[in-house]
Design a protein around this motif. Structure first.
Motif, PDB file in Angstrom:
ATOM      1  N   GLU A 158      -0.872  -3.264  -0.404  1.00 54.92           N
ATOM      2  CA  GLU A 158       0.284  -2.373  -0.346  1.00 54.92           C
ATOM      3  C   GLU A 158       0.357  -1.791   1.056  1.00 54.92           C
ATOM      4  OE1 GLU A 158       0.806   1.801  -2.260  1.00 54.92           O
ATOM      5  OE2 GLU A 158       1.380   0.282  -3.752  1.00 54.92           O
ATOM      6  N   ALA A 159       1.475  -1.996   1.734  1.00 55.87           N
ATOM      7  CA  ALA A 159       1.629  -1.543   3.112  1.00 55.87           C
ATOM      8  C   ALA A 159       2.882  -0.686   3.254  1.00 55.87           C
ATOM      9  CB  ALA A 159       1.711  -2.734   4.063  1.00 55.87           C
ATOM     10  N   LYS A 160       2.844   0.199   4.210  1.00 51.07           N
ATOM     11  CA  LYS A 160       4.000   1.033   4.554  1.00 51.07           C
ATOM     12  C   LYS A 160       4.736   0.353   5.699  1.00 51.07           C
ATOM     13  CE  LYS A 160       4.941   5.705   6.264  1.00 51.07           C
ATOM     14  NZ  LYS A 160       4.282   6.981   6.618  1.00 51.07           N
ATOM     15  N   ILE A 161       6.051   0.238   5.570  1.00 55.74           N
ATOM     16  CA  ILE A 161       6.867  -0.382   6.613  1.00 55.74           C
ATOM     17  C   ILE A 161       7.831   0.659   7.131  1.00 55.74           C
ATOM     18  CG2 ILE A 161       8.502  -2.212   7.202  1.00 55.74           C
ATOM     19  CD1 ILE A 161       6.516  -2.686   4.092  1.00 55.74           C
ATOM     20  N   GLU A 162       7.722   0.959   8.432  1.00 55.42           N
ATOM     21  CA  GLU A 162       8.597   1.929   9.076  1.00 55.42           C
ATOM     22  C   GLU A 162       9.541   1.200  10.015  1.00 55.42           C
ATOM     23  OE1 GLU A 162       6.315   5.852   9.918  1.00 55.42           O
ATOM     24  OE2 GLU A 162       4.887   4.194  10.155  1.00 55.42           O
ATOM     25  N   ILE A 163      10.798   1.616  10.020  1.00 54.94           N
ATOM     26  CA  ILE A 163      11.817   0.992  10.858  1.00 54.94           C
ATOM     27  C   ILE A 163      12.254   2.011  11.893  1.00 54.94           C
ATOM     28  CG2 ILE A 163      14.055  -0.163  10.899  1.00 54.94           C
ATOM     29  CD1 ILE A 163      12.840  -0.100   7.572  1.00 54.94           C
ATOM     30  N   GLU A 164      11.794   1.819  13.117  1.00 53.64           N
ATOM     31  CA  GLU A 164      12.084   2.774  14.188  1.00 53.64           C
ATOM     32  C   GLU A 164      13.571   2.799  14.497  1.00 53.64           C
ATOM     33  OE1 GLU A 164      10.967   3.283  18.865  1.00 53.64           O
ATOM     34  OE2 GLU A 164       9.434   2.495  17.515  1.00 53.64           O
ATOM     35  N   HIS A 223      10.950   5.056   5.313  1.00 51.63           N
ATOM     36  CA  HIS A 223      10.110   3.861   5.247  1.00 51.63           C
ATOM     37  C   HIS A 223      10.195   3.263   3.848  1.00 51.63           C
ATOM     38  CE1 HIS A 223       7.543   7.089   3.705  1.00 51.63           C
ATOM     39  NE2 HIS A 223       7.021   6.150   2.931  1.00 51.63           N
ATOM     40  N   VAL A 224       9.627   2.078   3.686  1.00 47.60           N
ATOM     41  CA  VAL A 224       9.494   1.431   2.389  1.00 47.60           C
ATOM     42  C   VAL A 224       8.030   1.032   2.215  1.00 47.60           C
ATOM     43  CG1 VAL A 224      11.865   0.588   2.227  1.00 47.60           C
ATOM     44  CG2 VAL A 224      10.146  -0.833   3.305  1.00 47.60           C
ATOM     45  N   ILE A 225       7.653   0.787   0.980  1.00 50.72           N
ATOM     46  CA  ILE A 225       6.290   0.357   0.662  1.00 50.72           C
ATOM     47  C   ILE A 225       6.374  -1.036   0.047  1.00 50.72           C
ATOM     48  CG2 ILE A 225       4.217   0.840  -0.721  1.00 50.72           C
ATOM     49  CD1 ILE A 225       4.695   2.991   1.386  1.00 50.72           C
ATOM     50  N   SER A 226       5.525  -1.939   0.530  1.00 54.69           N
ATOM     51  CA  SER A 226       5.497  -3.284  -0.053  1.00 54.69           C
ATOM     52  C   SER A 226       4.782  -3.226  -1.400  1.00 54.69           C
ATOM     53  CB  SER A 226       4.783  -4.264   0.872  1.00 54.69           C
ATOM     54  OG  SER A 226       3.402  -3.946   0.952  1.00 54.69           O
ATOM     55  N   GLU A 227       5.120  -4.139  -2.280  1.00 49.78           N
ATOM     56  CA  GLU A 227       4.413  -4.199  -3.551  1.00 49.78           C
ATOM     57  C   GLU A 227       3.130  -5.009  -3.349  1.00 49.78           C
ATOM     58  OE1 GLU A 227       4.883  -8.186  -4.523  1.00 49.78           O
ATOM     59  OE2 GLU A 227       5.096  -7.046  -6.357  1.00 49.78           O
ATOM     60  N   ASP A 246      12.513  -2.334  15.617  1.00 50.41           N
ATOM     61  CA  ASP A 246      11.063  -2.465  15.679  1.00 50.41           C
ATOM     62  C   ASP A 246      10.521  -2.034  14.326  1.00 50.41           C
ATOM     63  OD1 ASP A 246      11.334  -3.166  18.335  1.00 50.41           O
ATOM     64  OD2 ASP A 246      10.721  -1.218  19.103  1.00 50.41           O
ATOM     65  N   LEU A 247       9.671  -2.858  13.714  1.00 50.35           N
ATOM     66  CA  LEU A 247       9.082  -2.559  12.419  1.00 50.35           C
ATOM     67  C   LEU A 247       7.589  -2.355  12.585  1.00 50.35           C
ATOM     68  CD1 LEU A 247      11.762  -4.097  11.743  1.00 50.35           C
ATOM     69  CD2 LEU A 247      10.627  -4.847   9.669  1.00 50.35           C
ATOM     70  N   THR A 248       7.072  -1.285  11.992  1.00 51.56           N
ATOM     71  CA  THR A 248       5.638  -1.017  12.037  1.00 51.56           C
ATOM     72  C   THR A 248       5.072  -1.099  10.627  1.00 51.56           C
ATOM     73  OG1 THR A 248       5.856   0.372  14.002  1.00 51.56           O
ATOM     74  CG2 THR A 248       3.849   0.637  12.700  1.00 51.56           C
ATOM     75  N   PHE A 249       4.053  -1.922  10.469  1.00 53.62           N
ATOM     76  CA  PHE A 249       3.376  -2.127   9.198  1.00 53.62           C
ATOM     77  C   PHE A 249       2.021  -1.430   9.267  1.00 53.62           C
ATOM     78  CE2 PHE A 249       6.249  -5.564  10.008  1.00 53.62           C
ATOM     79  CZ  PHE A 249       6.801  -5.877   8.774  1.00 53.62           C
ATOM     80  N   SER A 250       1.684  -0.658   8.224  1.00 54.44           N
ATOM     81  CA  SER A 250       0.393   0.025   8.213  1.00 54.44           C
ATOM     82  C   SER A 250      -0.140   0.127   6.794  1.00 54.44           C
ATOM     83  CB  SER A 250       0.520   1.421   8.836  1.00 54.44           C
ATOM     84  OG  SER A 250       1.443   2.214   8.107  1.00 54.44           O
TER      85      SER A 250
END
Length: 75
Positions: free
Chosen positions: A3-9, A17-21, A37-41
């Motif tokens: 499960e990752a957090k995706i932020e769209i600058e 942001h959204v969270i992946s399943e 720019d997308l940041t995955f964490s």
């Protein structure tokens, strides 16, 4: 997948942001056409930023990434 957090600058003023399943890593976000720019964490992983993702109107843009935990050392 994790499960990752995706932020769209620059997507909006709140920097939402959204969270992946976690089962398949699927995520989605409706965006206006543009370049983002997308940041995955995720906990335990350094963040990964994918720059200059071009999004077209009414089209799906697929991005598959892999977060790398780095070299593991015994503790």
């Amino acid at each position: 997948p994790i499960e990752a957090k995706i932020e769209i600058e620059g997507h909006d003023l709140d920097n939402t942001h959204v969270i992946s399943e976690s089962v398949h890593g699927f995520y989605q976000r409706l965006l206006e056409a543009g370049v983002y720019d997308l940041t995955f964490s995720a906990p335990g992983y350094p963040p990964l930023t994918v720059q200059n993702v071009a999004v077209s109107r009414y089209a799906k843009t697929s991005i598959n990434i892999e977060l790398d935990a780095g070299e593991l050392t015994p503790g």
